[in-house]
Design a protein around this motif. Structure first.
Motif, PDB file in Angstrom:
ATOM      1  N   GLU A   4     -12.036   6.351   2.269  1.00 52.49           N
ATOM      2  CA  GLU A   4     -10.968   5.551   1.380  1.00 52.49           C
ATOM      3  C   GLU A   4      -9.822   5.965   1.779  1.00 52.49           C
ATOM      4  OE1 GLU A   4     -10.845   7.544  -2.551  1.00 52.49           O
ATOM      5  OE2 GLU A   4     -12.857   8.016  -2.337  1.00 52.49           O
ATOM      6  N   CYS A   5      -9.347   4.898   1.714  1.00 49.47           N
ATOM      7  CA  CYS A   5      -7.896   3.938   1.862  1.00 49.47           C
ATOM      8  C   CYS A   5      -6.786   3.525   0.421  1.00 49.47           C
ATOM      9  CB  CYS A   5      -8.138   2.915   2.628  1.00 49.47           C
ATOM     10  SG  CYS A   5      -6.266   2.522   3.691  1.00 49.47           S
ATOM     11  N   HIS A   6      -5.787   4.552   0.398  1.00 49.72           N
ATOM     12  CA  HIS A   6      -5.045   4.782  -0.469  1.00 49.72           C
ATOM     13  C   HIS A   6      -4.038   3.292  -0.307  1.00 49.72           C
ATOM     14  CE1 HIS A   6      -7.478   7.050  -2.443  1.00 49.72           C
ATOM     15  NE2 HIS A   6      -7.819   7.149  -2.012  1.00 49.72           N
ATOM     16  N   ILE A   7      -3.222   2.255  -0.911  1.00 43.46           N
ATOM     17  CA  ILE A   7      -2.392   1.807  -0.097  1.00 43.46           C
ATOM     18  C   ILE A   7      -1.428   1.087  -0.910  1.00 43.46           C
ATOM     19  CG2 ILE A   7      -1.803  -0.632   1.075  1.00 43.46           C
ATOM     20  CD1 ILE A   7      -4.576  -0.896   1.543  1.00 43.46           C
ATOM     21  N   GLU A   8      -0.238   1.431  -1.175  1.00 47.98           N
ATOM     22  CA  GLU A   8       1.230   1.110  -1.449  1.00 47.98           C
ATOM     23  C   GLU A   8       1.467  -0.263  -1.229  1.00 47.98           C
ATOM     24  OE1 GLU A   8       3.684   3.958  -2.495  1.00 47.98           O
ATOM     25  OE2 GLU A   8       4.398   2.789  -3.739  1.00 47.98           O
ATOM     26  N   ALA A   9       1.399  -1.165  -1.739  1.00 51.27           N
ATOM     27  CA  ALA A   9       1.996  -2.093  -1.118  1.00 51.27           C
ATOM     28  C   ALA A   9       2.152  -3.968  -1.955  1.00 51.27           C
ATOM     29  CB  ALA A   9       1.161  -2.660   0.174  1.00 51.27           C
ATOM     30  N   TYR A  10       3.808  -4.003  -2.105  1.00 50.35           N
ATOM     31  CA  TYR A  10       4.357  -5.696  -2.799  1.00 50.35           C
ATOM     32  C   TYR A  10       4.856  -5.971  -1.953  1.00 50.35           C
ATOM     33  CZ  TYR A  10       5.314  -8.432  -7.173  1.00 50.35           C
ATOM     34  OH  TYR A  10       5.285  -9.098  -7.618  1.00 50.35           O
ATOM     35  N   THR A  44      -9.602   1.428  -1.161  1.00 52.79           N
ATOM     36  CA  THR A  44     -10.360   0.541  -0.687  1.00 52.79           C
ATOM     37  C   THR A  44     -11.373   1.701  -0.638  1.00 52.79           C
ATOM     38  OG1 THR A  44     -11.171  -1.084   0.617  1.00 52.79           O
ATOM     39  CG2 THR A  44      -9.284   0.115   1.340  1.00 52.79           C
ATOM     40  N   THR A  45     -12.616   1.409  -0.243  1.00 48.58           N
ATOM     41  CA  THR A  45     -13.894   2.055   0.404  1.00 48.58           C
ATOM     42  C   THR A  45     -14.653   1.390   1.052  1.00 48.58           C
ATOM     43  OG1 THR A  45     -13.453   3.492  -1.891  1.00 48.58           O
ATOM     44  CG2 THR A  45     -15.778   3.847   0.075  1.00 48.58           C
ATOM     45  N   ILE A  46     -15.052   2.145   1.971  1.00 48.09           N
ATOM     46  CA  ILE A  46     -16.355   1.880   3.447  1.00 48.09           C
ATOM     47  C   ILE A  46     -17.320   2.639   2.885  1.00 48.09           C
ATOM     48  CG2 ILE A  46     -15.283   2.905   5.253  1.00 48.09           C
ATOM     49  CD1 ILE A  46     -16.564   0.401   6.445  1.00 48.09           C
ATOM     50  N   ARG A  47     -18.253   2.446   2.617  1.00 46.39           N
ATOM     51  CA  ARG A  47     -18.998   3.275   1.827  1.00 46.39           C
ATOM     52  C   ARG A  47     -20.161   3.274   3.520  1.00 46.39           C
ATOM     53  NH1 ARG A  47     -22.246   4.858  -3.243  1.00 46.39           N
ATOM     54  NH2 ARG A  47     -20.511   5.898  -3.163  1.00 46.39           N
ATOM     55  N   VAL A  48     -20.104   4.253   4.496  1.00 44.11           N
ATOM     56  CA  VAL A  48     -21.327   4.458   5.248  1.00 44.11           C
ATOM     57  C   VAL A  48     -22.652   4.781   4.962  1.00 44.11           C
ATOM     58  CG1 VAL A  48     -21.933   5.310   7.367  1.00 44.11           C
ATOM     59  CG2 VAL A  48     -19.327   5.310   7.019  1.00 44.11           C
ATOM     60  N   ILE A  49     -23.490   3.182   4.372  1.00 38.33           N
ATOM     61  CA  ILE A  49     -24.685   3.727   3.948  1.00 38.33           C
ATOM     62  C   ILE A  49     -25.955   4.923   4.773  1.00 38.33           C
ATOM     63  CG2 ILE A  49     -26.937   2.430   3.124  1.00 38.33           C
ATOM     64  CD1 ILE A  49     -24.951   0.013   2.687  1.00 38.33           C
ATOM     65  N   THR A  50     -25.789   3.870   6.120  1.00 36.29           N
ATOM     66  CA  THR A  50     -26.959   4.746   7.611  1.00 36.29           C
ATOM     67  C   THR A  50     -25.902   5.567   8.309  1.00 36.29           C
ATOM     68  OG1 THR A  50     -26.512   2.532   8.965  1.00 36.29           O
ATOM     69  CG2 THR A  50     -28.435   2.860   7.579  1.00 36.29           C
TER      70      THR A  50
END
Length: 122
Positions: A4-10, A44-50
């Motif tokens: 997971e990536c937590h982003i604060e931006a405007y 944002t999340t990247i799921r590593v499936i394999t």
């Protein structure tokens, strides 16, 4: 495994995930999702499936808007989870499969925070 990536931006940024210098996209190995949680916050999340040896390594979360860009890294690595031998005492620790499943659940989410150069006062 979810990274997971937590982003604060405007204003809201464009977000990409990279590994070994290659931008990743949704395919049979990865599933990427973005969630706006507030005006200036995005997860944002990247799921590593394999999970294979080639999936281990550094992943980069990159966020960019008209004010700049920033990135941060998280590393996915294989660990050996120790199992307490019977000499540890009378406490029931569960078998290796149970311990591994519970430990993986605890380790399943890794966080990256990206916000240093992407925020401005309004």
């Amino acid at each position: 495994m979810d990274l997971e990536c937590h982003i604060e931006a405007y204003p809201p940024p464009a977000i990409t995930w990279h590994k070994d210098g290659i931008q990743l996209s949704n395919n049979q190995h990865y599933s990427i999702s973005h969630f706006a949680t507030a005006d200036e916050f995005t997860d944002t999340t990247i799921r590593v499936i394999t999970i294979e040896k080639r999936q281990y390594g550094k992943y980069m979360c990159k966020a960019a808007n008209k004010l700049g860009s920033d990135e941060d890294y998280v590393e996915l690595f294989e660990t050996v989870i120790p199992v307490c031998p019977p000499a540890c005492g009378q406490t029931h620790y569960g078998d290796a499969a149970t311990l591994s499943a519970s430990t993986v659940a605890l380790l399943a989410t890794l966080f990256v925070y990206v916000f240093r150069n992407l925020n401005t006062q309004y």
